[in-house]
Design an enzyme around this catalytic site. Structure first.
Site, short mmCIF file in Angstrom:
data_model
loop_
_atom_site.label_atom_id
_atom_site.label_comp_id
_atom_site.label_asym_id
_atom_site.label_seq_id
_atom_site.Cartn_x
_atom_site.Cartn_y
_atom_site.Cartn_z
N TYR A 37 0.73 -1.25 0.04
CA TYR A 37 -0.11 0.05 -0.02
C TYR A 37 0.87 1.33 -0.09
CZ TYR A 37 1.47 -0.92 4.66
OH TYR A 37 2.51 -0.97 5.89
N GLY A 38 2.21 0.98 0.02
CA GLY A 38 2.91 2.45 0.25
C GLY A 38 3.95 2.11 -0.92
N LEU A 40 6.02 0.27 -1.82
CA LEU A 40 6.51 -1.29 -2.69
C LEU A 40 5.39 -1.33 -3.62
CD1 LEU A 40 7.01 -3.83 0.12
CD2 LEU A 40 8.67 -2.47 -1.31
N GLN A 41 4.52 -0.47 -3.72
CA GLN A 41 3.45 -0.60 -4.91
C GLN A 41 4.09 -0.05 -6.14
OE1 GLN A 41 -0.28 1.75 -4.53
NE2 GLN A 41 0.83 2.73 -2.97
N GLU A 105 11.76 -4.04 5.29
CA GLU A 105 10.70 -3.20 6.13
C GLU A 105 11.47 -3.19 7.58
OE1 GLU A 105 8.27 -1.92 5.15
OE2 GLU A 105 7.58 -3.16 3.43
#
Length: 159
Positions: A37-38, A40-41, A105
């Site tokens: 959603y951040g 990494l999209q 992460e």
């Protein structure tokens, strides 16, 4: 799905232990999918981290929000009554790619299974302090994506 030993949080998501627990990685297969959603999209980020652009399918996660984080350019996913987190689902990740993403992460993220529509997918849930504001991908892309991609490339060289 988790075993009866897996703790479950108030949202019903499985909490599968600490990020350093190797047992969590053993269970991952290329059939497991990851909702992101951040940062990494963005395909540019994925190419720098895992060396390719996996399949990306748009997804929305009800009951969650993509929160801005104090002092950081990337977001965190947190439970939110009535919230809707938009992102993409990555599929076909191999064990090495999962390991790279997991290492990338921060420790404040917890990898959990969540229900996305009719499917169960993995996602990184933020476990620390968030800002009141939401995080916006278009704003990140305009203001930070270029330098973030360079940061990812540098980070990957040190792994």
């Amino acid at each position: 799905m988790g075993s009866s030993r897996d703790p479950v949080d108030e949202s019903g998501a499985f909490v599968l232990g600490e990020r350093s627990a190797p047992a969590r990685r053993i269970a991952m297969t290329d059939a497991d999918r990851l909702f992101v959603y951040g940062t990494l999209q963005f395909p540019e980020v994925l190419v720098e981290l895992i060396g390719r652009r996996p399949e990306l399918v748009a997804g929305e996660l009800a009951g969650w929000r993509v929160a801005a984080l104090p002092g950081r350019v990337y977001p965190g996913l947190v439970p939110a009554a009535g919230g809707l987190a938009r992102g993409v689902v990555l599929s076909g990740l191999d064990a090495g790619e999962w390991a790279v993403l997991d290492a990338f992460e921060d420790d404040e993220y917890s990898l959990r299974r969540v229900v996305l529509g009719a499917d169960v997918v993995w996602t990184y849930v933020w476990t620390s302090v968030v800002a009141q504001d939401d995080w916006y991908a278009d704003r990140f892309a305009a203001e930070h994506l270029g330098s973030f991609v360079l940061h990812c490339a540098e980070w990957r060289r040190t792994l």
